[in-house]
Write a protein that holds these residues in place. Structure first.
Motif, short mmCIF file in Angstrom:
data_model
loop_
_atom_site.label_atom_id
_atom_site.label_comp_id
_atom_site.label_asym_id
_atom_site.label_seq_id
_atom_site.Cartn_x
_atom_site.Cartn_y
_atom_site.Cartn_z
N ILE A 133 10.10 -43.72 56.23
CA ILE A 133 9.89 -42.98 54.78
C ILE A 133 9.86 -40.99 55.21
O ILE A 133 9.27 -41.42 55.86
CB ILE A 133 7.43 -42.91 54.43
CG1 ILE A 133 7.91 -44.66 54.37
CG2 ILE A 133 7.18 -42.26 53.21
CD1 ILE A 133 6.15 -44.79 53.89
N MET A 134 10.81 -41.05 54.32
CA MET A 134 11.38 -39.75 54.08
C MET A 134 10.65 -38.59 53.32
O MET A 134 10.77 -39.06 52.10
CB MET A 134 12.60 -39.89 54.17
CG MET A 134 13.19 -41.47 55.16
SD MET A 134 12.80 -40.96 57.13
CE MET A 134 14.17 -39.26 57.16
N ARG A 135 11.00 -37.38 53.27
CA ARG A 135 10.06 -36.34 52.99
C ARG A 135 10.92 -34.96 53.40
O ARG A 135 10.63 -34.81 54.60
CB ARG A 135 8.96 -36.20 52.83
CG ARG A 135 7.88 -37.66 52.27
CD ARG A 135 8.10 -37.41 51.13
NE ARG A 135 7.58 -38.14 49.77
CZ ARG A 135 8.06 -40.16 50.28
NH1 ARG A 135 9.52 -40.09 50.08
NH2 ARG A 135 7.32 -40.20 49.04
N GLU A 136 12.19 -34.61 52.28
CA GLU A 136 12.53 -33.17 52.51
C GLU A 136 13.12 -33.59 53.85
O GLU A 136 13.42 -32.56 54.59
CB GLU A 136 11.48 -32.26 52.97
CG GLU A 136 11.52 -31.99 51.65
CD GLU A 136 10.67 -31.19 51.42
OE1 GLU A 136 10.61 -30.50 51.97
OE2 GLU A 136 10.06 -30.00 50.35
N GLY A 137 14.48 -34.84 53.76
CA GLY A 137 14.86 -35.30 55.78
C GLY A 137 14.31 -35.64 56.71
O GLY A 137 14.71 -36.00 57.91
N LYS A 138 12.89 -35.69 56.16
CA LYS A 138 12.12 -36.39 57.58
C LYS A 138 11.22 -37.14 57.39
O LYS A 138 11.31 -37.44 56.62
CB LYS A 138 11.32 -34.87 57.66
CG LYS A 138 10.04 -34.50 59.32
CD LYS A 138 9.30 -33.39 59.49
CE LYS A 138 8.23 -33.20 60.39
NZ LYS A 138 7.37 -32.54 60.34
N HIS A 139 11.48 -37.85 58.89
CA HIS A 139 10.97 -39.51 58.73
C HIS A 139 9.41 -38.64 58.88
O HIS A 139 8.49 -38.36 59.93
CB HIS A 139 11.21 -40.03 60.53
CG HIS A 139 10.52 -41.32 60.12
ND1 HIS A 139 10.40 -41.84 61.83
CD2 HIS A 139 10.50 -42.05 59.43
CE1 HIS A 139 9.85 -43.11 61.57
NE2 HIS A 139 10.23 -43.18 60.25
N VAL A 140 8.61 -38.90 57.95
CA VAL A 140 7.39 -38.75 57.85
C VAL A 140 5.74 -40.05 58.06
O VAL A 140 5.05 -39.97 58.44
CB VAL A 140 6.82 -37.93 56.70
CG1 VAL A 140 7.04 -36.67 56.86
CG2 VAL A 140 6.95 -38.62 55.77
N ALA A 141 6.20 -41.04 58.24
CA ALA A 141 5.60 -42.23 58.33
C ALA A 141 6.58 -43.93 57.69
O ALA A 141 7.76 -42.90 57.84
CB ALA A 141 4.52 -42.24 56.71
N SER A 142 5.91 -45.06 57.88
CA SER A 142 5.89 -45.85 58.70
C SER A 142 6.03 -46.81 57.77
O SER A 142 4.31 -47.17 58.16
CB SER A 142 7.27 -46.66 59.13
OG SER A 142 8.63 -45.43 59.81
N LEU A 143 5.89 -47.86 57.08
CA LEU A 143 5.49 -49.21 56.98
C LEU A 143 6.49 -50.57 57.82
O LEU A 143 7.72 -50.61 57.39
CB LEU A 143 6.16 -49.09 55.36
CG LEU A 143 5.11 -51.71 54.91
CD1 LEU A 143 3.98 -51.12 54.92
CD2 LEU A 143 5.28 -51.28 53.47
N PHE A 144 5.23 -51.52 58.52
CA PHE A 144 5.74 -52.01 59.65
C PHE A 144 5.80 -53.34 58.80
O PHE A 144 4.09 -53.17 59.12
CB PHE A 144 5.43 -51.35 60.99
CG PHE A 144 4.00 -51.11 61.15
CD1 PHE A 144 3.21 -52.53 61.24
CD2 PHE A 144 3.36 -49.95 60.71
CE1 PHE A 144 1.87 -52.14 61.82
CE2 PHE A 144 2.11 -49.52 61.10
CZ PHE A 144 1.33 -50.72 61.07
N VAL A 145 5.65 -54.72 59.93
CA VAL A 145 5.19 -56.03 59.92
C VAL A 145 5.94 -56.41 60.95
O VAL A 145 7.09 -56.13 61.61
CB VAL A 145 6.29 -55.92 58.09
CG1 VAL A 145 5.00 -58.48 57.97
CG2 VAL A 145 5.95 -55.95 56.92
N HIS A 146 4.43 -57.47 61.10
CA HIS A 146 5.09 -57.99 62.32
C HIS A 146 4.59 -59.21 62.54
O HIS A 146 3.85 -60.01 62.08
CB HIS A 146 4.12 -57.36 63.80
CG HIS A 146 4.37 -55.95 64.30
ND1 HIS A 146 2.78 -54.94 64.75
CD2 HIS A 146 4.98 -54.63 63.24
CE1 HIS A 146 3.49 -53.74 65.33
NE2 HIS A 146 4.90 -53.77 64.35
N HIS A 147 5.68 -60.54 63.37
CA HIS A 147 5.44 -61.15 63.14
C HIS A 147 5.12 -61.74 64.93
O HIS A 147 6.27 -61.31 66.10
CB HIS A 147 6.93 -61.99 63.05
CG HIS A 147 6.96 -63.11 63.15
ND1 HIS A 147 6.15 -64.40 62.22
CD2 HIS A 147 7.35 -64.20 63.76
CE1 HIS A 147 6.47 -65.39 62.61
NE2 HIS A 147 7.05 -66.02 63.06
#
Length: 598
Positions: free
Chosen positions: A372-386
């Motif tokens: 999840i990017m804001r103003e070109g910066k990586h600020v968060a992620s949504l992840f799914v694990h198996h």
């Protein structure tokens, strides 16, 4: 050597053709198969598909595909007996009208002999089966089809499967025929499959049903199976032919769309950011049958990943801070804004170095990470694990996670801004309450909730409605009579009547009517007036209550300044759903010091 072997094979074929029994019916067809002592096909007179045999083609594969398991087993048994006995003794048999002969021809070099199998189709009027010469073009076509194709006999036993069946399941056609689809169908679908098939097979009706089959990598995919009964020209029922078509991508796309609609509807009714995040990861994790699903905040400058919320199924929660670079080199891809898909963390070059230290203990064997990017910066992620072995993620699953990440993070930001706005408004309103109380010498209390309104110390003396035509004169008379009865001084009686009348008039002007409740105890008279008007906005409240004669359609306005001049204590609760004013008048006028203590 190759030329010698081919010459021997051709000689064997010629000899077999000369000695193969011929049917008296012209429609019958005979075919010759030449195999070595390992039963690898050397040559065949069967047209098209097997005419150019290769050494890796086994006799069993040919017979199973062309003639079915019964004849294949009988021929293989006869070959076994023949190989164990004298080469000069032939083995003959008949299965479902097919006549076969097994003999061997010694090689010119004196080495191991080749074995010749001659098979003759049943007569055309034999309704038990369909000749190989008729089915051969169908088998060629079926093996080129993307669907799983199958044929079953009149007893619903599988007799043919195309190559796609073995390719999809990872099992041999013999194993599938022996156990049918029981090992590959999803357990929850099996009872429905059995019931539908039983119902239609008994009536010999065409049927269609959807179910899940396990692919060779363990992933279940949705199929639609369609089956048609087969009849001979004579009308005799001979079995079933059917296909299984993979509809997993389209079905999951529809399910994903429905999931997004339901999720959007659910999020509309929630405004708390933490609750929103938990709702999203729980719904997405359950939908994808994942072991874990969550959001994490990214602090690149501190090399930290902070898991904010997660859904867990059979694995431990990861909430809290983790060292970012210990998850693998793929974190640099996320920082660049690229989605990362890991199908096997133990072997993927981006994670295998870290697998036994991080991924294995956390139960991460496959994963999807969407930055999840804001103003070109990586600020968060949504992840799914198996968690259970590798997983080949479908493109629809990857698209769904990306869509959820994009849509919901904006919702979270809006919720966060909404919360901050509400908090700021609450601080401003609290400040205004203190200012209003201060400038009125403690006489006016603006309430933020209904719990802040004063509670009466007695049962009501009167409850009545006031509107444009009735009630106002009665309210004045009641206030005057009650104050005199409680020995209020005359000036204070007049002040009470004036203040109550002004409050009631405001309810009538701005809401059309009001409900008045009067209480009296000891030396106190309390009058509560409630209406359902539009209320007073915060920005107009100071002028509406302090400026003489000020009025708008959205304010109490007219006369409120007069209430402050004639009534001892006033409580005001106002909002879009209406306004409540509580007036209290005492027999003796209180001092400012006394009011501050009340």
């Amino acid at each position: 050597m190759t030329g010698e072997r081919e010459n021997e094979s051709q000689a064997s074929v010629n000899a077999a053709n000369r000695n193969t029994p011929r049917s008296s019916t012209p429609a019958c067809a005979s075919y010759v198969f030449v195999v070595d002592r390992t039963l690898r096909l050397v040559h065949s007179t069967l047209p098209a598909y097997f005419s150019h045999a290769t050494p890796d083609v086994h006799l069993s594969q040919v017979l199973q595909r062309v003639y079915g398991p019964d004849l294949a087993c009988a021929v293989e048994a006869a070959v076994g007996v023949h190989m164990a006995g004298p080469p000069s003794i032939e083995q003959n048999g008949v299965v479902h009208g097919y006549r076969f002969t097994v003999r061997s021809t010694p090689s010119t070099s004196g080495a191991a002999s080749v074995i010749v199998i001659a098979i003759t189709d049943p007569p055309a009027n034999n309704a038990q089966s369909i000749g190989a010469s008729c089915l051969q073009p169908f088998y060629v076509l079926a093996d080129q089809m993307p669907q799983l194709v199958w044929i079953a006999d009149a007893n619903s036993r599988l007799t043919y499967l195309n190559e796609k069946c073995a390719e999809f399941t990872g099992c041999s056609t013999e194993e599938i025929m022996r156990r049918e689809w029981s090992l590959h169908a999803f357990s929850e679908d099996s009872p429905r499959i059995v019931n539908v098939r039983k119902e239609h097979v008994e009536r010999r009706e065409a049927y269609e049903l959807e179910f899940r089959l396990r692919r060779r990598d363990g992933v279940y995919r949705w199929f639609v199976s369609r089956a048609q009964p087969m009849y001979e020209p004579s009308g005799a029922f001979v079995g079933w032919i059917g296909t299984c078509t993979d509809i997993d991508d389209s079905k999951r796309m529809k399910e994903a769309q429905r999931f997004l609609w339901e999720l959007s509807d659910k999020l509309r009714h929630t405004s708390d950011e933490a609750e929103l995040q938990q709702d999203v990861v729980s719904a997405l994790g359950h939908f994808l049958e994942a072991a874990r699903c969550g959001y994490c905040a990214i602090e690149i400058e501190n090399d930290r990943t902070i898991v904010l919320r997660d859904y867990c199924n059979g694995v431990a929660s990861m909430r809290g801070a983790h060292v970012r670079h210990e998850f693998g080199t793929f974190v640099d891809e996320l920082a660049a804004g690229r989605t990362v898909v890991l199908e096997d963390c133990e072997t993927d070059p981006r994670t295998r170095v870290y697998y036994h230290k991080v991924h294995g203990p956390l139960g991460i064997n496959a994963a999807i990470y969407v930055p999840i990017m804001r103003e070109g910066k990586h600020v968060a992620s949504l992840f799914v694990h198996h968690a259970h072995g590798p997983r080949k993620w479908a493109s629809s699953e990857i698209d769904l996670v990306s869509t959820v990440a994009e849509r919901t993070w904006l919702t979270f930001e809006n919720a966060r801004l909404h919360k901050q706005t509400k908090e700021m408004e609450a601080r401003q309103r609290l400040f205004m309450v203190e200012v209003m109380r201060s400038v009125t010498g403690g006489k006016l209390t603006v309430c933020l909730t209904g719990n802040e309104l004063p509670q009466p110390s007695s049962e009501p003396v009167a409850v009545q409605t006031v509107d444009r035509s009735t009630g106002l004169k009665d309210l004045r008379d009641l206030s005057r009579s009650l104050a005199r009865k409680m020995l209020f001084p005359t000036p204070r009686v007049h002040d009470l009547v004036t203040g109550v009348a002004e409050a009631a008039m405001n309810a009538i002007v701005h809401a059309g009517a009001g409900l008045v409740t009067v209480h009296a105890w000891e030396s106190t008279i309390q009058v509560r007036i409630e209406d359902t008007g539009a209320g007073i906005s915060d920005d107009l409240l100071p002028r509406a209550t302090l400026e003489r004669g000020y009025t708008t359609a959205a304010s109490l306005g007219h006369g409120f300044k007069m209430m402050l001049e004639t009534i001892d204590r006033i409580w005001l609760l106002t909002g879009p759903m209406g306004t409540t004013v509580v007036l209290e008048q005492y027999a003796l006028s209180p001092t400012s010091a006394m009011i501050s203590l009340l």
